[in-house]
Design a protein around this motif. Structure first.
Motif, PDB file in Angstrom:
ATOM      1  N   UNK A  89       2.269  -1.869  -9.870  1.00 50.33           N
ATOM      2  CA  UNK A  89       1.395  -2.596 -10.790  1.00 50.33           C
ATOM      3  C   UNK A  89       2.136  -3.016 -12.055  1.00 50.33           C
TER       4      UNK A  89
ATOM      5  N   UNK B 170       0.805  -1.228   0.000  1.00 49.05           N
ATOM      6  CA  UNK B 170       0.000   0.000   0.000  1.00 49.05           C
ATOM      7  C   UNK B 170       0.843   1.287   0.000  1.00 49.05           C
ATOM      8  N   UNK B 171       1.902   1.399   0.812  1.00 48.18           N
ATOM      9  CA  UNK B 171       2.663   2.660   0.768  1.00 48.18           C
ATOM     10  C   UNK B 171       3.194   2.977  -0.629  1.00 48.18           C
TER      11      UNK B 171
ATOM     12  N   UNK C 172       2.035   2.048  -3.544  1.00 44.91           N
ATOM     13  CA  UNK C 172       1.002   2.433  -4.519  1.00 44.91           C
ATOM     14  C   UNK C 172       0.500   3.849  -4.263  1.00 44.91           C
ATOM     15  N   UNK C 173       0.430   4.249  -3.006  1.00 47.42           N
ATOM     16  CA  UNK C 173      -0.024   5.611  -2.701  1.00 47.42           C
ATOM     17  C   UNK C 173       1.049   6.644  -3.058  1.00 47.42           C
ATOM     18  N   UNK C 174       2.299   6.199  -3.014  1.00 47.67           N
ATOM     19  CA  UNK C 174       3.416   7.114  -3.222  1.00 47.67           C
ATOM     20  C   UNK C 174       3.852   7.171  -4.683  1.00 47.67           C
ATOM     21  N   UNK C 175       3.173   6.400  -5.544  1.00 52.03           N
ATOM     22  CA  UNK C 175       3.528   6.432  -6.956  1.00 52.03           C
ATOM     23  C   UNK C 175       4.803   5.690  -7.284  1.00 52.03           C
ATOM     24  N   UNK C 176       5.035   4.572  -6.586  1.00 51.85           N
ATOM     25  CA  UNK C 176       6.214   3.754  -6.881  1.00 51.85           C
ATOM     26  C   UNK C 176       5.779   2.503  -7.637  1.00 51.85           C
ATOM     27  N   UNK C 177       6.737   1.791  -8.214  1.00 51.38           N
ATOM     28  CA  UNK C 177       6.413   0.619  -9.020  1.00 51.38           C
ATOM     29  C   UNK C 177       5.635  -0.397  -8.202  1.00 51.38           C
TER      30      UNK C 177
ATOM     31  N   UNK D 225       1.171  -2.308 -14.807  1.00 52.43           N
ATOM     32  CA  UNK D 225       1.145  -1.116 -15.659  1.00 52.43           C
ATOM     33  C   UNK D 225       2.272  -0.149 -15.328  1.00 52.43           C
ATOM     34  N   UNK D 226       3.000  -0.399 -14.235  1.00 53.30           N
ATOM     35  CA  UNK D 226       4.126   0.468 -13.870  1.00 53.30           C
ATOM     36  C   UNK D 226       5.462  -0.040 -14.422  1.00 53.30           C
TER      37      UNK D 226
END
Lengths: 152, 746
Positions: free
Chosen positions: B216, B206-207, B209-214, B218-219
């Motif tokens: 998914x 969760x941290x 994904x909220x912080x915009x790190x790899x 799609x990332x």
């Protein structure tokens, strides 16, 4: 060529002017927040801020960003790279199951908080109404936005 | 070898260190007590097919620990839970773990991640392996330090002897140390000594994904990535008669146009270019189309008129006794529903120099789908390597496997280049395998007081479970190749006990004197279908719990009281009463056009149970139903983690409210017409009610798994509340404003 500021840094990209903003952000500028969900502004998972306004990046060309400030999740972080207040609130509320919608939801909520730092619950719901979530994390996300509003 | 994912995860794990609640396991958990026998057998099965310790755990010289698991993260928090189990039994800090999950080459095959069964099944295997690795290392340490094993203690991988002498796991392990079979003989840590299990460890993903790190699929941005798209036929049963590809091939950035039979796809340098070329191909392709679908408006009649395979799922009629004073009957309908993953399915496939096609995928069944893709490509199984990476939530078998197959096909045309392929919304909506439409007929013989003497329940449904299971024909692209894979293998019988599938929860939880459940299974797939949250349970519970409400009202008895009259199980009674109490059922005052509704079920009749009480307001002018508030009460046995449990229960209620109020796949005689979120709307933030969740903890009782405990209760409680509010009985889903208006007009 398109030039804009992304999360406070200048970017200058050699891409066709009619490229979709989402794909330029994702694949040329390597921004990891906005996600493809529908391609027609129906779900909001691609939401980014342009000059502070929420924009569905799947449905506009990169020219919409030319010369302007674009913000994605990375732009909400603290200076040390750690999560910013809204991101921290989302973590503290564990406001996700799959989390695919959260990048868009966070950007939409940030725009809301920027305009209205003390929203009511109903204002938060209405502000997020065009963001779709399929896992059913709505109430957690609403709680996270209210928590962030308290902390900011 | 592609270590990309493993390495990216190592980086990702190290960055996480955040607070708050996620998955935790009960302190007093005793495995033999905590797991159903079939789950324990599964766990031992996982170990039998993957017996080597180093297939699960490797200790690295740099002080990290590799954990390889076959189950995958779908947003349910399973990877975090496994990390807790491994860290606990190994005695290492959770931050040392580098987790690789769902990799068909490097992680043990634990089958499909589904059915709320992962924790019970995999916990057992992992516990045995981790304990045994620890025991092996302690033996080595005893030799090295010259002291008895019993005198050693371990703290985060550092082993200390009585004299203060130390060594570490990473010093002790070399080469083949852990390349040995698990014996199952190592002593297991006692639950009283648990330090990680039972703690509120936050979800590891969760941290980031909220912080915009790899996080998914799609990332992922592998070097040299190019973009693929497929051009689907206009309908399921269409043949590509002719396509002039030159115009598309001449477009900027187009690297390859792929045609094989009726499979048509394109690879381009940029995503926009791939989408554009696919659109051009769509315009010039000429298809032969068949028109033979029943259409959603006719689906109910269609289901009832097909030749069905009939079987009794429960056959306990009353023998003798009084004739019923009266009979009541009703008929209910559930349309086709979508999984409706918010992110469309995606994959990245690369054909390597060694001839191996590597696919990053968010499939629930990487191992079986790897076999199916190998079959489709006509290569050996060891030539296809699937690696699981998180995608959008799936809620069952969505198009993840199809996306992996499409990307694999496209990748064959551009060797060495990773091909990213994410479906358009239209492709995902129109081609995903839906939850099957169903008709339910109920009939009850009642005594003088309105109590049930004879209960008859008839299920009419097309199939539910159609996962690839290694069969290429169940991957969409394979059906259109030349020659096509067309042996889809529609099951010729519906599932049996204890899980069933079409008849899941067709057997009511109540103690009726006479109880007969008949399954009318229609082995046809006019629309593509497969496992969707709860399978048949949603519709069966909707019908059963709606009918119970009808019977209660007919008898003039409060619906909660009526349920209790027929319910013997004490835990179920507690659950029903807990929901009613928290809701304020007895003191409820509805007001004009307002009403209350109730429903209860125990998922699969043996898993977790939930009751729902909610309040609606019906606007008689426009037919709109607003859910004002909802209360759930659930018993999932011993609570692993209240927050995780609540997340599943509440998410289930919201998604099922969406099915109930809004969702129906629309199709005519030729094609699916629900192709975006406007034509297939789902519940929005404004429509989600406040929800209170009562969790009934049962310390020492088996952990029941809760991903699907709340399904059809949502449909029935809303329909029952609408009846209470405005006096009309809604039996066909969804409860759209126009349906409500029609009903109000009588």
């Amino acid at each position: 060529m398109v030039a804009f500021r992304l999360n406070g840094e200048d970017v200058d990209l050699d891409v066709p002017n009619d490229s979709t903003l989402l794909y330029v952000l994702a694949f040329d500028a390597n921004a990891l927040g906005p996600k493809y969900g529908c391609g027609k502004s129906q779900c909001g998972s691609c939401t980014v801020l342009i000059d502070g306004d929420p924009v569905r990046s799947c449905d506009v060309t990169v020219s919409a960003a030319a010369g302007r400030q674009v913000t994605t999740l990375a732009g909400l972080r603290e200076a040390d790279g750690g999560p910013g207040p809204l991101q921290r609130a989302m973590i503290e509320e564990q406001a996700a199951q799959c989390g695919y919608c959260t990048a868009g939801a966070i950007m939409q909520a940030q725009a809301l908080l920027d305009r209205n730092p003390n929203p009511t619950e109903s204002e938060v719901r209405s502000g997020l109404n065009e963001i779709l979530c399929r896992c059913g994390s709505h109430n957690r996300i609403v709680r996270a936005v209210l928590r962030a509003a308290e902390e900011i | 070898m592609n270590k990309m994912l493993s390495l990216s995860r190592r980086g990702f794990l190290k960055k996480t260190g955040c607070l708050t609640v996620a998955f935790s396991l009960p302190l007093s958990m005793s495995a033999d007590l905590a797991f159903a026998e079939d789950a324990l057998a599964d766990a031992h099965g996982d170990l039998r097919s993957n017996p080597m310790l180093d297939a699960w755990i490797r200790i690295n010289a740099d002080g990290t620990v590799d954990l390889m698991i076959g189950k995958v993260e779908l947003g349910q928090g399973i990877v975090t839970a496994f990390a807790q189990v491994a860290a606990e039994h190994l005695d290492v800090d959770i931050a040392r773990l580098d987790i690789l999950s769902g990799d068909t080459f490097y992680a043990p095959d634990q089958g499909t991640t589904a059915g709320s069964n992962s924790m019970p099944a995999a916990y057992g295997a992992l516990r045995v392996v981790a304990s045994e690795v620890r025991a092996v290392l302690l033996d080595l340490a005893a030799d090295e330090l010259g002291v008895p094993v019993d005198d050693l203690s371990v703290e985060d991988g550092t082993i200390t002897g009585p004299n203060g002498a130390e060594t570490t796991y990473w010093d002790l392990v070399e080469g083949e140390t852990l390349h040995r079979e698990a014996t199952g003989q190592a002593p297991l840590k006692s639950p009283e000594d648990f330090r990680v299990i039972g703690q509120r460890v936050p979800r590891l993903d969760i941290p980031g994904m909220m912080n915009g790190e790899t996080t998914f699929l799609q990332d992922l941005r592998p070097e040299g990535m190019v973009f693929g798209q497929v051009v689907r036929p206009p309908t399921y049963r269409a043949r590509l008669a002719n396509v002039e590809t030159a115009a598309a091939e001449a477009l900027p950035g187009v690297m390859a146009v792929i045609r094989n039979g009726s499979f048509l796809g394109v690879v381009a340098e940029r995503q926009d270019q791939a989408l554009n070329a696919a659109n051009v191909l769509r315009q010039v392709a000429e298809w032969e189309v068949e028109s033979n679908l029943p259409g959603n408006e006719n689906m109910k009649e269609w289901l009832l008129s097909q030749e069905a395979i009939v079987s009794k799922k429960k056959d306990e009629p009353r023998s003798g006794g009084p004739e019923p004073a009266k009979w009541m009957e009703a008929e209910y309908y559930r349309p086709y529903h979508m999984h409706g993953s918010l992110g469309t399915s995606a994959a990245i496939a690369t054909l390597g120099d060694d001839g191996v096609t590597t696919v990053q995928t968010h499939s629930q069944s990487v191992y079986a789908t790897a076999r199916a893709i190998a079959g489709m490509l006509g290569v050996e199984e060891d030539q296809v390597h699937l690696q699981h990476v998180q995608g959008s939530g799936c809620y069952g078998h969505n198009m993840a496997d199809d996306a992996a197959a499409d990307a694999a096909l496209l990748a064959q045309a551009v060797p060495g280049r990773p091909v990213f392929m994410q479906y358009t919304r239209e492709d995902e909506h129109r081609w995903e395998p839906y939850g099957s439409a169903m008709v339910l007929k109920t009939r009850a013989g009642l005594d003088e007081d309105g109590n049930v003497l004879d209960w008859e329940f008839d299920v009419y449904s097309t199939p539910h479970g159609m996962r690839p299971g290694g069969n290429p024909a169940r991957l969409i692209p394979a059906q259109y190749l030349d020659p096509p894979f067309d042996e889809i293998g529609i099951p010729q019988q519906s599932g049996g006990p204890p899980n069933y599938n079409t008849a899941r929860n067709a057997i009511a939880d109540y103690a009726f004197p006479g109880h007969v459940v008949t399954d009318h299974y229609v082995p046809q797939i006019p629309l593509r279908v497969s496992s969707t949250r709860g399978l048949g349970a949603f519709a069966n519970i909707f019908a059963c719990e709606s009918f119970m409400d009808e019977l209660a009202h007919d008898a003039g008895v409060d619906p909660v009281e009526y349920r209790l009259r027929h319910m013997e199980d004490e835990r179920a009674r507690d659950c029903i009463m807990a929901a009613a109490e928290r809701f304020g059922w007895d003191s409820f005052e509805g007001g004009r056009n307002r009403g209350r509704g109730f429903a209860f079920a125990r998922y699969k009749n043996y898993a977790a149970m939930s009751a729902v009480a909610l309040e609606v307001e019906v606007n008689p002018r426009n037919g709109r139903i607003r859910v004002i508030r909802a209360v759930t009460a659930s018993d999932a046995g011993e609570i692993v983690n209240p927050d995780g449990l609540e997340n599943q229960i509440e998410g289930g209620l919201i998604q099922m409210l969406s099915w109930t109020l809004k969702e129906e796949v629309r199709f005519d005689d030729t094609r699916v017409m629900s192709d975006d979120w406007a034509s297939y709307p789902i519940l929005t933030f404004n429509e989600v009610p406040p929800i209170e969740n009562v969790l009934i903890n049962r310390p020492g009782e088996p952990y029941l798994g809760a991903g699907e405990t709340l399904v059809g209760q949502a449909g029935a409680s809303v329909a029952n509340a609408v009846f209470d509010a405005v006096g009309v009985r809604m039996r066909d889903l969804p409860l759209t404003p126009s349906r409500v208006q029609d009903a109000l007009r009588g």
